[in-house]
Enzyme design. Structure first.
Site, PDB file in Angstrom:
ATOM      1  N   GLY A  70       4.376  -9.046 -47.693  1.00 56.80           N
ATOM      2  CA  GLY A  70       3.447  -9.526 -47.252  1.00 56.80           C
ATOM      3  C   GLY A  70       2.450  -9.296 -46.561  1.00 56.80           C
TER       4      GLY A  70
ATOM      5  N   GLY B 200       2.923  -4.302 -47.442  1.00 56.39           N
ATOM      6  CA  GLY B 200       3.099  -3.981 -48.794  1.00 56.39           C
ATOM      7  C   GLY B 200       4.072  -5.036 -49.375  1.00 56.39           C
TER       8      GLY B 200
ATOM      9  N   SER C 202      -1.576  -6.135 -43.499  1.00 57.37           N
ATOM     10  CA  SER C 202      -1.003  -5.962 -44.694  1.00 57.37           C
ATOM     11  C   SER C 202       0.527  -4.890 -44.996  1.00 57.37           C
ATOM     12  CB  SER C 202      -1.298  -6.099 -46.010  1.00 57.37           C
ATOM     13  OG  SER C 202      -2.436  -4.595 -45.683  1.00 57.37           O
TER      14      SER C 202
ATOM     15  N   ASP D  13      -8.126  -5.817 -51.814  1.00 57.35           N
ATOM     16  CA  ASP D  13      -8.515  -6.071 -51.739  1.00 57.35           C
ATOM     17  C   ASP D  13      -8.394  -8.065 -51.843  1.00 57.35           C
ATOM     18  OD1 ASP D  13      -9.974  -3.526 -51.774  1.00 57.35           O
ATOM     19  OD2 ASP D  13     -10.348  -3.259 -54.236  1.00 57.35           O
TER      20      ASP D  13
HETATM   21  O1  LIG Z   1     -11.011   5.952 -51.140  1.00 55.85           O
HETATM   22  P1  LIG Z   1     -11.534   4.111 -51.096  1.00 55.85           P
HETATM   23  O2  LIG Z   1     -12.766   3.426 -50.621  1.00 55.85           O
HETATM   24  O3  LIG Z   1     -10.593   3.815 -49.616  1.00 55.85           O
HETATM   25  O4  LIG Z   1     -10.956   3.229 -51.809  1.00 55.85           O
HETATM   26  C1  LIG Z   1     -11.135   3.674 -53.841  1.00 55.85           C
HETATM   27  C2  LIG Z   1     -10.259   2.628 -54.379  1.00 55.85           C
HETATM   28  O5  LIG Z   1      -9.409   2.897 -54.252  1.00 55.85           O
HETATM   29  O6  LIG Z   1     -10.277   1.211 -53.962  1.00 55.85           O
HETATM   30  C3  LIG Z   1     -10.099   0.324 -54.716  1.00 55.85           C
HETATM   31  C4  LIG Z   1      -9.150  -0.793 -54.457  1.00 55.85           C
HETATM   32  O7  LIG Z   1      -8.053  -0.809 -53.561  1.00 55.85           O
HETATM   33  C5  LIG Z   1     -10.387   1.432 -55.970  1.00 55.85           C
HETATM   34  O8  LIG Z   1     -11.235  -0.107 -56.924  1.00 55.85           O
HETATM   35  C6  LIG Z   1     -11.060   2.064 -55.898  1.00 55.85           C
HETATM   36  O9  LIG Z   1     -10.678   3.446 -56.646  1.00 55.85           O
END
Ligand SMILES: O=P(O)(O)OC[C@@]1(O)O[C@H](CO)[C@@H](O)[C@@H]1O
Length: 321
Positions: free
Chosen positions: A231, A228, A226, A258
């Site tokens: 794209g 940003g 990714s 995600d």
């Molecule tokens: O600390 P990690 O596990 O890298 O990321 C956690 C997090 O930032 O990832 C999600 C967004 O991608 C949020 O819901 C969560 O707070």
């Protein structure tokens, strides 16, 4: 992978996301929050929520603090996510997200999380093993909680592969490096995470594509990087594309990655070719960025953006930086 096969998402370090909108956020000052919202989050949980919008059967596992599990349990019930989380004593961490609409920035302040003991880890492995019997895909996403060794993700990938499942990994740092060696089916680093893995910064599109191709040659089926707001690049052995989202008014970038992973997994379940998976994944990410909170509550906004995503084959275009 078939549409009716369960997707297992593994979130070893979930989080309650506390998103605070702070216009003119200033470091070292007292900041007043204009609006706040709380969402049950963590990368694998966000991915599970989004996959349910495609009516895919989803089981979620990982570790959850028993003391504030209610927020997550309600979500699982509402969204039809099978709850296979191992409970830990204590509270799941809270991650603070500071959204500044004036500076158009999102600042993540992520806490370390609860430490699982050896029996908790053993329970997680046997849960993933059990769920794998009816699954087509295992998605391992997010950071590792404190105290776990970096090779845990790689071990889960190996378990999935041994059962003939596809394994998707979205993590970073040493855990990503070890996971790559275990050859998951799909990884989705951003350019920073790819740079950390390579031990140098990755700047131009050519560079990103060359490194993604090298990872594919090394045995990973799909490498998505990714970029940003620019794209993402999607590379497989037989095809490579860059997908550009339309210009949108960004509200919060939390959960964009995600959404991209969820779009790729949903596209895989539907048997879409790479350019269409890239289009769906990019539209999903853009739709999440255009609204507050880490998830969409319906698929409409992503569908509306799909036709506006520009997908270009990498072979045919001039690769400018
Ligand atoms: O600390 P990690 O596990 O890298 O990321 C956690 C997090 O930032 O990832 C999600 C967004 O991608 C949020 O819901 C969560 O707070």
């Amino acid at each position: 992978m078939l549409q009716e096969q369960t997707v297992v998402t593994v979130t070893m370090n979930p989080a309650v996301d506390l998103a605070c909108t702070v216009p003119g956020f200033a470091l070292g000052e007292v900041n007043r929050v204009a609006r706040a919202r709380t969402d049950p989050g963590g990368k694998g949980i966000n991915i599970a929520r989004l996959l349910r919008l495609f009516n895919l059967p989803v089981a979620g596992t990982g570790f959850l603090g028993a003391d504030n599990a209610g927020l997550f349990e309600r979500l699982f019930q509402q969204r039809g996510i099978q709850d296979a989380f191992v409970r830990l004593p204590g509270e799941t961490r809270t991650d603070v997200k500071v959204v500044d609409p004036e500076a158009k920035t999102t600042t993540d302040i992520n806490c370390p999380g609860l430490t699982p003991d050896t029996p908790h880890l053993a329970a997680l492995f046997s849960t993933v093993d059990r769920l794998s019997r009816d699954a087509g895909l295992v998605v391992i996403a997010g950071s590792l909680p404190p105290g776990l060794e970096d090779g845990v993700v790689a071990k889960l990938v190996a378990m999935a592969r041994a059962r003939g499942l596809r394994a998707v990994v979205d993590t970073s740092g040493p855990a990503l490096a070890e996971a790559i060696a275990a050859k998951p089916s799909l990884i989705k680093p951003n350019t920073l995470e790819l740079g950390q893995y390579l031990g140098r910064s990755v700047e131009s599109l050519e560079d990103v594509v060359a490194e993604a191709r090298a990872l594919v040659r090394g045995g990973i089926e799909t490498v998505a990087v990714s970029l940003g707001e620019r794209g993402a690049v999607f590379v497989e052995a037989e095809a490579a594309v860059v997908a550009r989202p339309p210009q949108i008014e960004a509200v919060s970038t939390v959960g964009a990655g995600d959404a991209m992973v969820a779009g790729l997994c949903a596209g895989l379940a539907r048997g879409l070719p790479l350019p269409e998976r890239a289009r769906l994944a990019t539209a999903m990410a853009a739709a999440v960025v255009a609204q507050p909170g880490p998830c969409l509550s319906d698929i409409g906004p992503a569908r509306a953006l799909e036709s506006l995503v520009v997908v270009e084959p990498l072979e045919a275009r001039r690769m400018e930086s």
